[in-house]
Design an enzyme around this catalytic site. Structure first.
Site, short mmCIF file in Angstrom:
data_model
loop_
_atom_site.label_atom_id
_atom_site.label_comp_id
_atom_site.label_asym_id
_atom_site.label_seq_id
_atom_site.Cartn_x
_atom_site.Cartn_y
_atom_site.Cartn_z
N HIS A 82 0.40 -1.45 0.17
CA HIS A 82 -0.07 -0.24 -0.50
C HIS A 82 0.82 1.32 -0.22
CE1 HIS A 82 -3.94 1.08 0.12
NE2 HIS A 82 -3.29 2.45 1.03
N ASP A 161 -13.80 3.78 7.24
CA ASP A 161 -12.70 4.58 6.98
C ASP A 161 -13.57 5.43 5.54
OD1 ASP A 161 -10.25 4.98 5.75
OD2 ASP A 161 -10.21 4.35 4.04
N ARG A 168 -11.58 13.26 5.13
CA ARG A 168 -10.83 13.64 5.09
C ARG A 168 -10.57 14.84 3.55
NH1 ARG A 168 -7.32 9.17 5.59
NH2 ARG A 168 -5.60 10.65 5.39
N SER A 183 -6.45 4.82 8.47
CA SER A 183 -6.93 4.56 7.67
C SER A 183 -6.32 3.20 6.67
CB SER A 183 -7.20 5.74 6.62
OG SER A 183 -7.39 5.73 4.98
N LYS A 187 -7.66 -0.94 6.79
CA LYS A 187 -8.52 -2.08 5.71
C LYS A 187 -7.03 -2.59 5.18
CE LYS A 187 -8.32 1.67 2.85
NZ LYS A 187 -8.26 3.07 2.76
#
Ligand code: URA
Length: 432
Positions: A82, A161, A168, A183, A187
């Protein structure tokens, strides 16, 4: 507990208890807490930060706000990557099929564009038919059969999220260490991956502009992962100029395919191979990074990664003809060059402003419900350290409008040409 009291405590720098954080997250998901109070809480957190304990509590509460995928039916060590977000960062798109071509399951849950940064899901949706919304069971089946899937956090993965991320984006509270860390990790923990490589971006196009802030974010992410028993590490990579040459959804898909064909730009190909090597070692398919990197490069050379990309696209309803016919994706009406005003060496390409220019063309969202124009974007021809002659094209703007005066001014203001340029380092640090 009244939400106004939680906001007040955070606004005044207090440390929230696990119950207060839990109440906040449950109230966001149930809709009991209105967006204006959530936004106020996000702004208070932005300014006051959170302790390690609060960051972990927030992550776990967000993770538990939805389902926890059980990937135990999939054989092998599941590995994922990620990124904290950048400009031109299409790394996940070639990376997942490269690693999957080595037999490693890659269950990738990605995000949409946020602020000036692009989103993997938005890019993939430029491929006709490709859907990022599949059921949890189909996701599991696809990772078992094809070995990779790139999907959105659909169904019920970290629903907290989803709401917080969208708020955000429009309340200018993206670049906050506790908010980014919770966040991403909510996930990733919910997605059930065994191993995770996090690409923490640093520089003008990243949410963390300084190496110190990026390092703090990297440590926060790795610590949260390790805290739940995930094999987790981070690299800090440079985002002081766009990654690769393409910025914009369809343009980035085309560049991703070029990477898989061995014809991609050197910087992003290098980053993809570096991240892939870490994933392969974590999945225990290679004894060391050098061997793992050669294995990843081998999947480009023998065409197996490209084949895997086509399989993934087809499994998610997309048209695999995109591999040889990228023109099946939306095409911009106009291609407008940006000629250099002077000769010299490119010394600055402000990545964030390039991302904003692409967003203003319609490639990103200015409001949460904006429709994207997949065709538009920017193709860089010159990057930091390149020589340029006056009149030579610095970049091509892909647009559906002809009048580019404002965009050109923005681009000119953010590209500098000097006598010399400081060379950039692509990978700054590795954090385990
Ligand atoms: N990616 C995410 O999933 N969340 C962030 O906050 C930033 C990048």
């Amino acid at each position: 507990m009244r939400m106004v009291d939680i906001i007040d405590k955070k606004r005044n720098g207090g440390e929230l208890t696990a119950d207060e954080i839990q109440d906040f997250v449950s109230g966001v998901v149930s809709g009991e807490i209105p967006d204006y109070q959530t936004s106020a809480f996000l702004m208070a957190t932005y300014f006051q930060d959170m302790t390690d304990a609060e960051r972990s509590e927030l992550t776990m509460a967000m993770m538990k706000s939805g389902d926890h995928l059980d990937l135990s039916s999939i054989d092998g060590i599941k590995a994922d990557k990620h990124s904290t977000g950048g400009v031109g960062d299409k790394t996940s798109i070639p990376l997942a099929p490269i690693v999957a071509a080595l037999g490693i399951p890659v269950p990738m849950i990605s995000g949409r564009g946020l602020g000036h940064t692009g989103g993997t899901l938005d890019k993939l949706e430029a491929i006709p038919g490709y859907t990022v919304e599949i059921s949890e069971q189909d996701f599991i089946n696809q990772v078992q059969d094809v070995k990779c899937a790139i999907v959105g956090a659909t169904g019920n993965i970290a629903p907290a999220d989803k709401k917080i991320y969208a708020l955000r984006d429009v309340t200018d509270t993206v670049d906050s260490i506790p908010l980014i860390a919770s966040s991403i990790m909510s996930k990733k923990i919910a997605s059930g991956t065994d191993a995770l490589v996090i690409d923490v971006k640093t520089g003008s196009g990243a949410f963390m502009k300084t190496l110190d802030d990026s390092r703090e974010l990297a440590h926060a992410l790795v610590e949260i992962g390790k805290g739940v028993g995930m094999d987790c590490m981070a690299i800090i990579s440079d985002m002081n100029q766009p990654l690769g040459n393409a910025i914009g959804n369809a343009l980035e898909i085309k560049e991703s395919i070029d990477i898989l064909k061995g014809k991609g730009p050197a910087d992003i190909t290098d980053l993809v191979l570096t991240l892939g090597a870490h994933m392969v070692v974590m999945a225990k398919k290679a004894p060391d990074l050098k061997t793992a990197r050669a294995m990843c490069a081998g999947t480009i050379q023998d065409g197996s990664a490209l084949q895997k990309f086509g399989d993934m696209v087809a499994a998610q309803g997309g048209d695999r003809n995109v591999i040889d016919h990228p023109e099946i994706m939306p095409q911009a009406k106009y291609q407008i060059e940006l000629p250099a005003k002077t000769s010299g060496v490119v010394s600055k390409v402000a990545a964030d402003e390039m991302g904003i220019a692409s967003m203003l063309l319609g490639g990103g969202r200015q409001k949460a419900d904006d429709q994207l124009d997949y065709a538009v974007g920017i193709m860089m021809h010159k990057k930091i350290g390149d020589s340029v002659q006056a009149g030579e094209s610095l970049l091509t703007i892909y647009s559906d409008r002809e009048d580019m005066a404002e965009i050109k001014d923005l681009l000119y203001a953010n590209i500098e040409i000097s006598d010399t340029a400081e060379p950039l380092t692509l990978i700054h640090e590795t954090i385990r």
